[in-house]
Structure formats: structure tokens, C-alpha cells
Design a protein around this motif. Structure first.
Motif, PDB file in Angstrom:
ATOM      1  N   ARG A  32      41.655  81.231  81.327  1.00  0.00           N
ATOM      2  CA  ARG A  32      42.493  80.548  80.331  1.00  0.00           C
ATOM      3  C   ARG A  32      43.402  79.498  80.976  1.00  0.00           C
ATOM      4  NH1 ARG A  32      41.358  85.629  78.739  1.00  0.00           N
ATOM      5  NH2 ARG A  32      40.567  85.815  76.627  1.00  0.00           N
ATOM      6  N   VAL A  33      43.886  79.774  82.165  1.00  0.00           N
ATOM      7  CA  VAL A  33      44.696  78.783  82.888  1.00  0.00           C
ATOM      8  C   VAL A  33      43.832  77.576  83.262  1.00  0.00           C
ATOM      9  CG1 VAL A  33      45.977  78.364  85.018  1.00  0.00           C
ATOM     10  CG2 VAL A  33      46.360  80.453  83.736  1.00  0.00           C
ATOM     11  N   LEU A  34      42.618  77.831  83.687  1.00  0.00           N
ATOM     12  CA  LEU A  34      41.699  76.737  84.007  1.00  0.00           C
ATOM     13  C   LEU A  34      41.384  75.912  82.762  1.00  0.00           C
ATOM     14  CD1 LEU A  34      39.935  75.480  86.229  1.00  0.00           C
ATOM     15  CD2 LEU A  34      38.117  76.995  85.462  1.00  0.00           C
ATOM     16  N   THR A  35      41.285  76.563  81.624  1.00  0.00           N
ATOM     17  CA  THR A  35      41.036  75.859  80.374  1.00  0.00           C
ATOM     18  C   THR A  35      42.204  74.950  80.005  1.00  0.00           C
ATOM     19  OG1 THR A  35      39.648  77.654  79.581  1.00  0.00           O
ATOM     20  CG2 THR A  35      40.551  76.190  77.938  1.00  0.00           C
ATOM     21  N   VAL A  36      43.416  75.422  80.189  1.00  0.00           N
ATOM     22  CA  VAL A  36      44.592  74.589  79.912  1.00  0.00           C
ATOM     23  C   VAL A  36      44.590  73.361  80.818  1.00  0.00           C
ATOM     24  CG1 VAL A  36      47.104  74.517  80.088  1.00  0.00           C
ATOM     25  CG2 VAL A  36      45.996  76.451  79.010  1.00  0.00           C
ATOM     26  N   SER A  37      44.233  73.553  82.057  1.00  0.00           N
ATOM     27  CA  SER A  37      44.169  72.431  82.990  1.00  0.00           C
ATOM     28  C   SER A  37      43.089  71.430  82.589  1.00  0.00           C
ATOM     29  CB  SER A  37      43.905  72.954  84.396  1.00  0.00           C
ATOM     30  OG  SER A  37      43.756  71.891  85.293  1.00  0.00           O
ATOM     31  N   LEU A  38      41.935  71.929  82.178  1.00  0.00           N
ATOM     32  CA  LEU A  38      40.841  71.043  81.787  1.00  0.00           C
ATOM     33  C   LEU A  38      41.171  70.257  80.525  1.00  0.00           C
ATOM     34  CD1 LEU A  38      37.952  70.129  82.365  1.00  0.00           C
ATOM     35  CD2 LEU A  38      37.181  72.010  80.938  1.00  0.00           C
ATOM     36  N   ILE A  39      41.784  70.908  79.559  1.00  0.00           N
ATOM     37  CA  ILE A  39      42.159  70.206  78.331  1.00  0.00           C
ATOM     38  C   ILE A  39      43.245  69.168  78.623  1.00  0.00           C
ATOM     39  CG2 ILE A  39      43.259  70.505  76.077  1.00  0.00           C
ATOM     40  CD1 ILE A  39      41.675  73.095  75.811  1.00  0.00           C
ATOM     41  N   GLY A  40      44.164  69.491  79.524  1.00  0.00           N
ATOM     42  CA  GLY A  40      45.182  68.517  79.924  1.00  0.00           C
ATOM     43  C   GLY A  40      44.568  67.299  80.603  1.00  0.00           C
TER      44      GLY A  40
END
Length: 86
Positions: A32-40
Motif C-alpha cells: 500500500r505504501v508503494l501504491t501511494v508512491s506510484l500514484i504520487g
């Protein structure tokens, strides 16, 4: 040049949807942290693309957004590290 920008926008949207899928199906918090980074990152690229298309000066906004995204990822990583579970 317009078909190129349309294609890039579709690719960015596809990247956001795959990231959201990974966020919902991810087995742990690191996904989920990686997903936040990717969306950012995708949002940052979209801001730069809009800035180039409409010739507005969104580059300073993109830079501020990149800084806030980086700080939020560092804070989340520190929080996860302090809890010791993922």
C-alpha cells in the motif's frame, strides 16, 4: 502532437488503475505504501504534462507536490519501521 498526449494520458490512467488494484489486493502494508508512491509519481507526471500542453506554469506546483509526496513516503516508512510489523 495531440495523439501522443492522449496516449500518455491513457497510460498514466492505466498505471493508476493497476496501482489501485495492487492496493486492494496487496497482502501487506508495504504494498500500500508503494501504491501511494506510484500514484504520487503518476500525478506528478500528469501535472508536468498539463503544464507542457497548456503552457501554464504548473512546474512549481509539481515540484511542491513531489516534495510533499517524498516526505509522506518517508513518514510512512518511519512509522512502519517503528511499529515493526508489516
Amino acid at each position: 502532437m495531440t495523439p501522443f498526449f492522449l496516449g500518455m494520458s491513457i497510460l498514466l490512467l492505466l498505471g493508476v488503475f493497476t496501482a489501485l488494484y495492487r492496493a486492494f489486493r496487496g497482502p501487506n502494508i508495504l504494498d500500500r505504501v508503494l501504491t501511494v508512491s506510484l500514484i504520487g509519481t503518476n500525478t506528478l507526471v500528469a501535472l508536468i504534462l498539463i503544464s507542457y500542453i497548456y503552457e501554464y506554469c504548473f512546474l512549481d506546483v509539481a515540484l511542491a507536490y513531489a516534495l510533499l509526496s517524498f516526505i509522506s513516503i518517508v513518514v510512512m516508512a518511519r512509522y512502519i519501521e517503528s511499529k515493526g510489523k508489516f
